[in-house]
Design an enzyme around this catalytic site. Sequence first.
Site, PDB file in Angstrom:
ATOM      1  N   HIS A 122     -10.014   1.829   0.572  1.00  0.00           N
ATOM      2  CA  HIS A 122      -9.868   0.690   1.482  1.00  0.00           C
ATOM      3  C   HIS A 122     -10.930   0.664   2.592  1.00  0.00           C
ATOM      4  CE1 HIS A 122      -7.789  -2.541   3.590  1.00  0.00           C
ATOM      5  NE2 HIS A 122      -6.763  -2.488   2.735  1.00  0.00           N
ATOM      6  N   HIS A 138       0.803  -1.235   0.000  1.00  0.00           N
ATOM      7  CA  HIS A 138       0.000   0.000   0.000  1.00  0.00           C
ATOM      8  C   HIS A 138       0.833   1.281   0.000  1.00  0.00           C
ATOM      9  CE1 HIS A 138      -3.540  -2.361   0.187  1.00  0.00           C
ATOM     10  NE2 HIS A 138      -3.656  -2.492   1.488  1.00  0.00           N
ATOM     11  N   GLU A 152     -11.932  -3.616  -2.767  1.00  0.00           N
ATOM     12  CA  GLU A 152     -10.938  -2.656  -3.253  1.00  0.00           C
ATOM     13  C   GLU A 152     -10.712  -2.847  -4.752  1.00  0.00           C
ATOM     14  OE1 GLU A 152      -7.362  -3.053  -0.612  1.00  0.00           O
ATOM     15  OE2 GLU A 152      -8.689  -4.495   0.371  1.00  0.00           O
TER      16      GLU A 152
END
Length: 323
Positions: free
Chosen positions: A156, A80, A289
């Site tokens: 997210h 991420h 996501e």
Amino acid sequence: MQVKISNYGTTITSLSVPDKNGKLGDVVLGFDSVDPYVKGLAPYFGCIVGRVANRIKEGKFSLNGVNYTLPINKPPNSLHGGNKGFDKKIWEVAGHKRDGEKPFITFKYHSADGEEGYPGAVSVTATYTLTSATTMRLDMEAVPENKDTPINLAQHTYWNLAGHDSGNILDHKIQIWGSHITPVDEYTVPTGEILPVKGTPFDFTEEKRIGESIGEVGIGYDHNYVLDCPDQEKEGLKHAAKLSDAASSRVLNLWTNVPGMQFYTGNYVNGVVGKGNAVYGKHAGVCLETQGFPNAINQSNFPSVVVKAGEKYNHTMLFEFSA
């Protein structure tokens, strides 16, 4: 509906939609103040992650003949966007309208060349718009200024349509418009294969309880689905998923323009004290996501996530609620 969004990571902290009786309920996991987000207590609750969402194997890739090394913040991989990805940045509010037709808020962020190891400066914007009384649209755009670079943004949010404080999501039903997944290794990095879900616990091509086969996939689902099942389009977007909760009759339909979707069942959430002192345990929420494929920068058979300098990355999500 009502949505509250912080400019810390463009994080959705609260999103309230009506149930079958018209009663508003907050259906996203989060905190009452910004402090827990800043202190890192949220496992990516509600934020936009980037510059590259999901995992990059061993935090390494090469582009245009140059080797790049990223922070290993989820050993042995980079996750991420690294140690301080877009979710941990303060974004600027570039414009907003609270009332009337189609209220919106636009955030922008400038990511410097070399930030978290990534090449090139990138200008990023994210606009959340309430396009109707029960629909939210998110438009994410990014333009590399001077170098080609991988870009893969993801929203997210952890959803629980029964209410953020209602327990786990195992009784929610989901349908996913994807007939293949990208299977993963022991560190949740795709192996490079693209396998059909038919006849496996990963098959959600028809609506099914999330908990029905979850015991057969280790600690839970955390897999990228290939959104390859044609369905009717909406606003030029393809159907990604339909999530529903029987108790409240709330339904979320998700539409997007990108090739994949990480289906994640909150496997690592453990005793997080959230809004109103609600305690979030394992499977307290589910993440949908939409994204480019994980580790695509190192997999030539996956759709490319490289955006050339001066070109524009576009990622749209449409969240349609009903009851």
